[in-house]
Design an enzyme around this catalytic site. Structure first.
Site, mmCIF file in Angstrom:
data_model
loop_
_atom_site.group_PDB
_atom_site.id
_atom_site.type_symbol
_atom_site.label_atom_id
_atom_site.label_comp_id
_atom_site.label_asym_id
_atom_site.label_seq_id
_atom_site.Cartn_x
_atom_site.Cartn_y
_atom_site.Cartn_z
ATOM 1 N N HIS A 1 1.095 -1.196 -0.222
ATOM 2 C CA HIS A 1 0.077 -0.043 -0.012
ATOM 3 C C HIS A 1 0.648 1.599 -0.306
ATOM 4 O O HIS A 1 0.462 2.148 0.391
ATOM 5 C CB HIS A 1 -0.694 0.119 1.139
ATOM 6 N N LYS B 1 17.434 18.931 -13.337
ATOM 7 C CA LYS B 1 16.872 17.083 -14.322
ATOM 8 C C LYS B 1 17.550 16.292 -14.612
ATOM 9 O O LYS B 1 18.033 16.323 -15.409
ATOM 10 C CB LYS B 1 15.121 17.938 -14.828
#
Length: 531
Positions: A182, A309
């Site tokens: 989860h 990036k």
């Protein structure tokens, strides 16, 4: 035989996949490829759907895509046949609306010809048995290639070459990391356990790929239009000539069976799904918030605006292309769901689905070995995260049951209250004294050595040696099993390749001597010589 130009790949290590977020990566990496592994080398496919003869491969393309220099005995490509009125067709074609799509004409598709005896297959019913190999042979070749590539991916995940994550899985048998359910911390596991589970997934995919290959590798030739023929043909001989494993026995089934299409496209989608999940995990783990993996620059893209990036564009494409492959699989099922028995024109749409699916997923799976080999694991960060969120709480509860006779319902409550207290204090199980005092307040005297064994994630991870578990002994056993499975799969793959390559070589040798043939007896002797 692979007469195709260079094409952009998804981004092997050492090669930047793209330069800007806006530009992305070439989304049509399939390019021009040879349609078949042998026997149809003269026909190419451009973006999978528009087939034409390769330069120097046979005569010019005549009307309806039928070659002017080929045709079975008694058949004249330019003459009249079902659905073909010879020279009147070109003018009529324009009145009907011309081309219906890439490679698709009102009268037929160029790549629906099998050559030779299949010349009649372009129009009407023709030879449905000769339609089928046009997708089966290249489909089988791509399934075979995918099988090999998936096996290579499994090998990388269980311990391959290079200096990265796949260098030697055994080196990580006693290195801890958190597992997740989860998206929350679950229990501590070894890095080797996490990596090797991808080997288990991909090895299972190779089993499905072999099953799909076997379904595909059945020879329909000789089934005719639907019910066989009165001629004394030898279907076993054509099977040997083309390298098929077996004859597809039932004539009606042979011309209508599309389960090989379903299996090929759905198996490709299964493999893509496995790769998509791997890609997602590598993307997450390489983010700043996780910082547990560092991917090689060859799998990254920069940004035209933000200089800092390092975007995992290659893996994002792997993840995104899974959606396309799922679509191809769904389309293959929808294509046949409402059709009656035997041959239908709808089947002409199968070829693009099969070839496109398998070409695309083959490009995707090639990324995995260099990805795993070049990715660096931040062991310190992984160990640090194991302490951060009470991943070994289950083992503390188990300890209270096993050593102190506390019912699990009650031990679950006790450990839960301990986790709550530590969370409110901003601490974790590394505060051993507080944990021991909390248990003492609940009436449980836990010796220091025993308590440390269940509070330290690494010691907990090392103790899980049940079959299939994360402990070193259990993982070593699984890795040995995986290597045996991989060896068996490789032997099967080699046998399939040897059969097809042997047929290919024999047909070429036969073709080299065909000019000396003067009679049917000469043909028989020539076939006996080579087969």
């Amino acid at each position: 035989e692979l007469n195709s130009p260079p094409r952009r790949r998804l981004g092997p290590a050492g090669q930047v996949a793209g330069n800007g977020e806006e530009e992305g990566v070439d989304d049509e990496a399939v390019g021009r490829t040879v349609l078949a592994r042998h026997g149809r080398v003269g026909e190419e496919v451009d973006r999978v759907g528009d087939v034409r003869p390769a330069p120097g491969a046979g005569g010019p393309v005549g009307q309806h895509g039928a070659r002017d220099d080929a045709g079975p005995a008694g058949h004249h490509p330019g003459g009249e046949r079902a659905g073909d009125r010879g020279g009147a067709e070109p003018a009529a074609r324009g009145a009907r609306g011309g081309r219906l799509g890439p490679g698709l004409r009102a009268g037929g598709r160029a790549h629906e010809r099998g050559g030779g005896a299949d010349q009649a297959a372009g129009h009407g019913d023709g030879r449905p048995d000769a339609h089928v190999p046009v997708a089966q042979r290249p489909g089988g070749a791509r399934l075979e290639a995918l099988h090999a590539a998936a096996a290579a991916g499994a090998a990388a995940a269980r311990g391959g070459r290079g200096g990265g994550a796949g260098a030697a899985v055994e080196a990580y048998l006693e290195k801890e990391m958190p597992s997740y359910t989860h998206f929350q911390h679950a229990q501590p596991v070894s890095i080797a356990f996490w990596l090797s589970h991808y080997a288990a997934v991909l090895l299972r995919d190779t089993t499905r790929l072999k099953a799909a290959y076997d379904t595909t590798d059945q020879n329909p030739l000789g089934a005719g239009a639907i019910s066989g023929t009165s001629f004394p043909i030898d279907r076993a001989l054509t099977s040997r000539l083309m390298g098929f494993q077996v004859v597809h026995e039932h004539a009606m089934d042979a011309t209508a069976a599309k389960d090989y299409v379903w299996e090929a496209t759905t198996t490709a989608a299964y493999v893509a799904n496995s790769l998509s999940r791997l890609a997602e995990e590598f993307i997450l783990f390489s983010s700043y918030e996780y910082r547990t993996l560092t991917m090689d620059d060859g799998f990254a893209m920069g940004s035209s605006m933000m200089p800092q990036k390092k975007n995992p564009g290659c893996l994002e494409l792997v993840r995104g292309r899974c959606a396309r492959l799922s679509g191809y699989a769904a389309a293959s099922l929808m294509l046949t769901k409402g059709l009656p028995s035997a041959y239908n024109r709808d089947f002409h749409e199968e070829k693009e689905l099969v070839i496109k699916s398998l070409s695309l997923v083959n490009d995707m799976v090639e990324v995995i070995p260099p990805l795993v080999a070049s990715t660096q694991i931040n062991e310190t960060r992984m160990a640090e995260l194991c302490y951060g969120n009470f991943g070994n709480a289950t083992e503390v509860a188990n300890y209270l049951v096993a050593k102190h006779g506390v019912p699990f319902r009650e031990s679950h409550h006790i450990v839960g209250s301990l986790v709550g207290e530590l969370s409110r204090r901003g601490e974790n199980f590394s505060n051993f004294d507080f944990a021991q005092a909390h248990l003492r307040a609940k009436g449980i005297e836990a010796p220091e050595d025993e308590l440390r064994a269940v509070l330290e994630p690494r010691r907990v991870m090392l103790s899980y040696n049940s079959r299939g578990g994360t402990g070193p002994a259990a993982v070593r056993q699984m890795l040995d099993d995986f290597r045996r499975q991989a060896a068996d799969a490789q032997a099967t793959l080699d046998a399939d390749r040897q059969r097809v390559d042997g047929a290919h070589s024999a047909v070429r040798a036969l073709a080299a001597e065909i000019k000396a043939v003067q009679s049917a007896d000469d043909i028989g002797k020539l076939v006996e010589k080579h087969f």
